[in-house]
Motif scaffolding. Structure first.
Motif, PDB file in Angstrom:
ATOM      1  N   ARG A 109       8.178   6.827   1.086  1.00 51.17           N
ATOM      2  CA  ARG A 109       7.698   7.556   2.005  1.00 51.17           C
ATOM      3  C   ARG A 109       6.316   7.964   2.022  1.00 51.17           C
ATOM      4  O   ARG A 109       5.765   8.911   2.730  1.00 51.17           O
ATOM      5  N   ARG A 110       5.832   7.345   0.840  1.00 52.74           N
ATOM      6  CA  ARG A 110       4.386   7.588   0.764  1.00 52.74           C
ATOM      7  C   ARG A 110       3.357   6.719   1.402  1.00 52.74           C
ATOM      8  O   ARG A 110       3.660   5.369   0.775  1.00 52.74           O
ATOM      9  N   VAL A 111       2.194   6.829   1.894  1.00 51.29           N
ATOM     10  CA  VAL A 111       1.373   5.868   2.377  1.00 51.29           C
ATOM     11  C   VAL A 111       0.469   5.313   1.288  1.00 51.29           C
ATOM     12  O   VAL A 111      -0.075   6.267   0.721  1.00 51.29           O
TER      13      VAL A 111
ATOM     14  N   GLY B 294      -2.541   1.805   5.558  1.00 51.92           N
ATOM     15  CA  GLY B 294      -1.912   1.277   4.423  1.00 51.92           C
ATOM     16  C   GLY B 294      -0.550   0.893   4.723  1.00 51.92           C
ATOM     17  O   GLY B 294      -0.010   0.605   5.981  1.00 51.92           O
ATOM     18  N   TYR B 295       0.255   1.022   3.766  1.00 50.37           N
ATOM     19  CA  TYR B 295       1.703   0.372   4.082  1.00 50.37           C
ATOM     20  C   TYR B 295       2.596   1.856   3.180  1.00 50.37           C
ATOM     21  O   TYR B 295       2.462   2.541   2.357  1.00 50.37           O
ATOM     22  N   VAL B 296       3.938   1.794   3.787  1.00 53.97           N
ATOM     23  CA  VAL B 296       4.846   2.795   3.382  1.00 53.97           C
ATOM     24  C   VAL B 296       6.048   2.087   3.480  1.00 53.97           C
ATOM     25  O   VAL B 296       6.528   1.109   4.598  1.00 53.97           O
TER      26      VAL B 296
ATOM     27  N   PHE C  76       6.045  -0.864  -7.211  1.00 53.49           N
ATOM     28  CA  PHE C  76       5.122   0.273  -6.899  1.00 53.49           C
ATOM     29  C   PHE C  76       5.562   0.805  -5.506  1.00 53.49           C
ATOM     30  O   PHE C  76       5.329   1.948  -5.369  1.00 53.49           O
ATOM     31  N   LEU C  77       5.914   0.067  -4.600  1.00 48.67           N
ATOM     32  CA  LEU C  77       6.353   0.724  -3.113  1.00 48.67           C
ATOM     33  C   LEU C  77       7.532   1.718  -3.294  1.00 48.67           C
ATOM     34  O   LEU C  77       7.591   2.762  -2.886  1.00 48.67           O
TER      35      LEU C  77
ATOM     36  N   ILE D  50       9.561  -1.802   5.256  1.00 45.92           N
ATOM     37  CA  ILE D  50       8.253  -1.740   4.908  1.00 45.92           C
ATOM     38  C   ILE D  50       7.379  -1.730   6.367  1.00 45.92           C
ATOM     39  O   ILE D  50       7.597  -2.535   7.194  1.00 45.92           O
ATOM     40  N   HIS D  51       6.683  -0.497   6.375  1.00 48.84           N
ATOM     41  CA  HIS D  51       5.891  -0.452   7.545  1.00 48.84           C
ATOM     42  C   HIS D  51       4.547  -0.366   7.418  1.00 48.84           C
ATOM     43  O   HIS D  51       4.038   0.117   6.279  1.00 48.84           O
TER      44      HIS D  51
END
Length: 236
Positions: free
Chosen positions: A179-181, A229-231, A173-174, A222-223
């Motif tokens: 680059r999308r939060v 959320g996460y990006v 999914f990530l 992974i940030h």
């Protein structure tokens, strides 16, 4: 090749028929195609579900207990002008076809019909409507990270990484949204298929598992975006 939404998630189809057994049969056939399906048995429910569910296509019976399929479509067109619609009708009159297509319906299936015919019509409509087709290649790549959706193999900088089934789905999914939060709610909904906030800690837990495998000893990909959320993005 499967039809999917642009973000790789399943297409959504709304099935509207007042005969519950027919709606269930169609829904089962569409779920077998890998699509996400919701059903409604009245016009009122159909319009509300279309607002909430935002389907990519609608299977719509002409004859409903409260108001007919034409009126359902007119109301849905008020907030979604482009969603493709297949009308189900027991009447095969030419004027019905003309009226349905004038109202914005895209295709007709006349009862009795085969489930295969309904699926085929929907596939054709959604292709024409621009639904994304997955590329022939099943490999996703972000920076030096690659994921093979068919073999479930994951590599970073050529080194194989072993993931559990849930870790794999989370990473997929990530990687489909680089680059999308992505919010915890979005991740819960797509990876775990539920969206109540009390389980958000499971997302944090699995993000930490992924980081240990993907980012350990390497430049992080992974940030965490605090409060958002996460990006996932290529390493700097």
């Amino acid at each position: 090749m499967d039809l999917t939404r642009p973000d790789g998630t399943p297409l959504r189809v709304l099935v509207v028929d007042d005969e519950v057994n027919i709606a269930e049969l169609i829904s089962m056939a569409l779920r077998y195609e890998g699509w996400e399906v919701q059903a409604a048995h009245t016009g009122t429910k159909a319009v509300q579900t279309a607002k909430d569910f935002r389907p990519d296509a609608i299977v719509l019976d002409m004859m409903l207990p409260d108001f007919d399929g034409m009126e359902v479509l007119r109301r849905i067109r008020g907030f979604d002008a482009l969603v493709p619609v297949v009308f189900l009708t027991a009447r095969d009159a030419v004027e019905d076809r003309i009226a349905g297509l004038t109202a914005g319906g895209d295709d007709y299936v006349t009862k009795p019909f085969s489930l295969e015919e309904v699926v085929a019509r929907l596939r054709g409509l959604m292709r024409r409507a621009g639904a994304q087709q997955q590329a022939e290649s099943s490999v996703l790549s972000v920076g030096d990270l690659t994921l093979d959706e068919d073999s479930h193999e994951v590599f970073r900088a050529g080194q194989e990484i072993s993931l559990t089934a849930t870790e794999f789905e989370l990473l997929r999914f990530l990687m489909r949204n680089p680059r999308r939060v992505l919010s915890k709610a979005q991740i819960l909904d797509r990876v775990w298929n539920y969206d109540f906030g009390g389980q958000a800690n499971v997302v944090e837990l699995y993000i930490s598992y992924l980081r240990k495998k993907i980012d350990a000893g390497r430049d992080p990909m992974i940030h965490t975006m605090r409060g958002a959320g996460y990006v996932l993005k290529p390493a700097a």
